[in-house]
Design an enzyme around this catalytic site. Structure first.
Site, PDB file in Angstrom:
ATOM      1  N   GLY A  37      38.264  36.907  36.745  1.00 18.55           N
ATOM      2  CA  GLY A  37      39.302  35.907  36.495  1.00 18.55           C
ATOM      3  C   GLY A  37      38.802  34.518  36.136  1.00 18.55           C
TER       4      GLY A  37
ATOM      5  N   GLU B 206      35.997  29.327  40.876  1.00 21.75           N
ATOM      6  CA  GLU B 206      37.006  30.380  41.101  1.00 21.75           C
ATOM      7  C   GLU B 206      38.262  30.073  40.284  1.00 21.75           C
ATOM      8  OE1 GLU B 206      37.855  33.127  41.934  1.00 21.75           O
ATOM      9  OE2 GLU B 206      37.118  33.860  43.853  1.00 21.75           O
ATOM     10  N   ASP B 207      38.936  31.111  39.853  1.00 19.38           N
ATOM     11  CA  ASP B 207      40.201  30.898  39.163  1.00 19.38           C
ATOM     12  C   ASP B 207      41.327  30.608  40.156  1.00 19.38           C
ATOM     13  OD1 ASP B 207      39.839  33.513  40.043  1.00 19.38           O
ATOM     14  OD2 ASP B 207      41.149  34.390  38.534  1.00 19.38           O
TER      15      ASP B 207
ATOM     16  N   ASP C 187      43.834  32.539  46.994  1.00 16.77           N
ATOM     17  CA  ASP C 187      45.121  33.060  47.464  1.00 16.77           C
ATOM     18  C   ASP C 187      45.065  33.145  48.990  1.00 16.77           C
ATOM     19  OD1 ASP C 187      47.423  34.527  47.967  1.00 16.77           O
ATOM     20  OD2 ASP C 187      47.204  35.827  46.253  1.00 16.77           O
TER      21      ASP C 187
ATOM     22  N   LYS D 250      47.065  28.596  45.913  1.00 20.62           N
ATOM     23  CA  LYS D 250      48.458  28.838  46.283  1.00 20.62           C
ATOM     24  C   LYS D 250      48.831  28.021  47.507  1.00 20.62           C
ATOM     25  CE  LYS D 250      49.494  33.284  44.255  1.00 20.62           C
ATOM     26  NZ  LYS D 250      49.928  34.666  44.507  1.00 20.62           N
TER      27      LYS D 250
ATOM     28  N   VAL E 244      50.943  34.907  39.480  1.00 23.11           N
ATOM     29  CA  VAL E 244      50.631  34.186  38.243  1.00 23.11           C
ATOM     30  C   VAL E 244      49.598  34.942  37.414  1.00 23.11           C
ATOM     31  CG1 VAL E 244      51.259  31.868  39.005  1.00 23.11           C
ATOM     32  CG2 VAL E 244      48.959  32.729  39.488  1.00 23.11           C
TER      33      VAL E 244
ATOM     34  N   ASP F 124      44.952  38.242  35.650  1.00 24.53           N
ATOM     35  CA  ASP F 124      45.549  39.441  35.065  1.00 24.53           C
ATOM     36  C   ASP F 124      46.662  40.039  35.914  1.00 24.53           C
ATOM     37  OD1 ASP F 124      43.798  40.467  37.165  1.00 24.53           O
ATOM     38  OD2 ASP F 124      44.112  42.438  36.248  1.00 24.53           O
TER      39      ASP F 124
ATOM     40  N   ARG G 205      44.999  38.317  30.473  1.00 27.29           N
ATOM     41  CA  ARG G 205      43.913  37.360  30.742  1.00 27.29           C
ATOM     42  C   ARG G 205      43.730  36.376  29.590  1.00 27.29           C
ATOM     43  NH1 ARG G 205      41.090  39.060  35.462  1.00 27.29           N
ATOM     44  NH2 ARG G 205      40.778  41.301  35.668  1.00 27.29           N
TER      45      ARG G 205
HETATM   46  C1  PRP Z   1      41.199  37.273  42.404  1.00 23.74           C
HETATM   47  C2  PRP Z   1      40.613  35.896  42.161  1.00 23.74           C
HETATM   48  C3  PRP Z   1      39.862  35.594  43.415  1.00 23.74           C
HETATM   49  C4  PRP Z   1      40.632  36.367  44.468  1.00 23.74           C
HETATM   50  C5  PRP Z   1      41.470  35.429  45.262  1.00 23.74           C
HETATM   51  O1  PRP Z   1      40.278  38.219  42.034  1.00 23.74           O
HETATM   52  O2  PRP Z   1      39.779  35.874  41.027  1.00 23.74           O
HETATM   53  O3  PRP Z   1      38.524  36.037  43.342  1.00 23.74           O
HETATM   54  O4  PRP Z   1      41.459  37.325  43.801  1.00 23.74           O
HETATM   55  O5  PRP Z   1      42.229  36.114  46.224  1.00 23.74           O
HETATM   56  P1  PRP Z   1      42.033  35.903  47.784  1.00 23.74           P
HETATM   57  O6  PRP Z   1      41.930  34.415  48.037  1.00 23.74           O
HETATM   58  O7  PRP Z   1      43.286  36.492  48.364  1.00 23.74           O
HETATM   59  O8  PRP Z   1      40.803  36.623  48.219  1.00 23.74           O
HETATM   60  P2  PRP Z   1      40.642  39.755  41.799  1.00 23.74           P
HETATM   61  O9  PRP Z   1      40.187  40.558  42.992  1.00 23.74           O
HETATM   62  O10 PRP Z   1      42.078  39.880  41.414  1.00 23.74           O
HETATM   63  O11 PRP Z   1      39.690  40.157  40.599  1.00 23.74           O
HETATM   64  P3  PRP Z   1      39.624  39.642  39.083  1.00 23.74           P
HETATM   65  O12 PRP Z   1      39.100  38.223  39.119  1.00 23.74           O
HETATM   66  O13 PRP Z   1      38.681  40.566  38.431  1.00 23.74           O
HETATM   67  O14 PRP Z   1      41.004  39.702  38.491  1.00 23.74           O
END
Ligand code: PRP
Length: 196
Positions: free
Chosen positions: A61, A116-117, A120, A148, A170, A176, A182
């Site tokens: 991400g 980080e993107d 959450d 968030k 989002v 994604d 993406r």
């Molecule tokens: C997403 C995002 C963070 C994580 C945040 O990754 O890139 O790494 O979730 O969530 P959290 O704070 O609840 O741990 P994801 O696992 O969706 O993988 P991706 O980046 O490949 O989409």
């Protein structure tokens, strides 16, 4: 940090594009993203002007944010990536994640910027930081494009947040849904009919 008001009216001109099918609305526009990223880049330029930091992107991400952030910076930087994945819902809640791709670079004694993107629950970042700190970098700064607004999230280190957003699903700008969306150049909210 910019706080995004979910009731704000956003640009919807691009919602007719094929890549935008299923989107309810734009939450953060390209202009807002560009402006905030320029501000973060300027801060990092100042903080690391005497060093050459290693920027670590968390795949997948973070790629769009990381690319635009590093090209907005004017100091020399090096980059590396990590890919991590939870084992599933049960282990995710316990914070156990799996390393799919480790760093190429050694970080001992180095100044590290984790990019980080989205933060959450905070579990991914908490695990990642524990692992990176054990490798004894000189220091670690965490930059997250989105965080968030979630009272029950883990209180994990995040030094700079681009946008605080409502607790909604989002997508776009690297994020994604089922591998899609993406490549949207903005952050958007998915129409619930797509995933219900
Ligand atoms: C997403 C995002 C963070 C994580 C945040 O990754 O890139 O790494 O979730 O969530 P959290 O704070 O609840 O741990 P994801 O696992 O969706 O993988 P991706 O980046 O490949 O989409």
């Amino acid at each position: 940090m910019t706080v995004i008001d979910e009731t704000a009216i956003r640009e919807d001109r691009l919602l007719t594009e094929p890549r935008a099918r299923g989107i309810a609305r734009i939450l953060i526009s390209e202009q807002e993203l560009d402006g905030e990223i320029a501000a973060i880049a300027a801060e990092l330029d100042a903080e690391y002007r005497d060093d050459q930091p290693l920027m670590i992107g968390v795949l997948t991400g973070a790629v769009v944010f990381m690319s635009n952030l590093m090209t907005a910076m004017t100091i020399p930087v090096q980059i590396d990536f990590m890919a991590i994945s939870s084992y599933g819902a049960a282990t995710r809640s316990s914070g156990v994640v799996r390393i799919l791709k480790d760093l190429n670079e050694e970080i001992e004694g180095r100044r590290v910027i984790v990019v980080e993107d989205i933060v959450d629950s905070g579990l991914t970042l908490q695990y990642l930081l524990e692992m990176l700190k054990a490798r004894q970098p000189k220091d670690i700064r965490v930059v997250a494009l989105l965080k968030k607004d979630k009272p029950d999230a883990i209180d994990v280190q995040v030094d700079r947040v681009g946008f605080q957003i409502p607790d909604e699903f989002v997508i776009g700008y690297g994020l994604d849904y089922a591998g899609q969306y993406r490549n949207l150049p903005y952050v958007a909210v998915l129409d619930p009919s797509v995933y219900r």
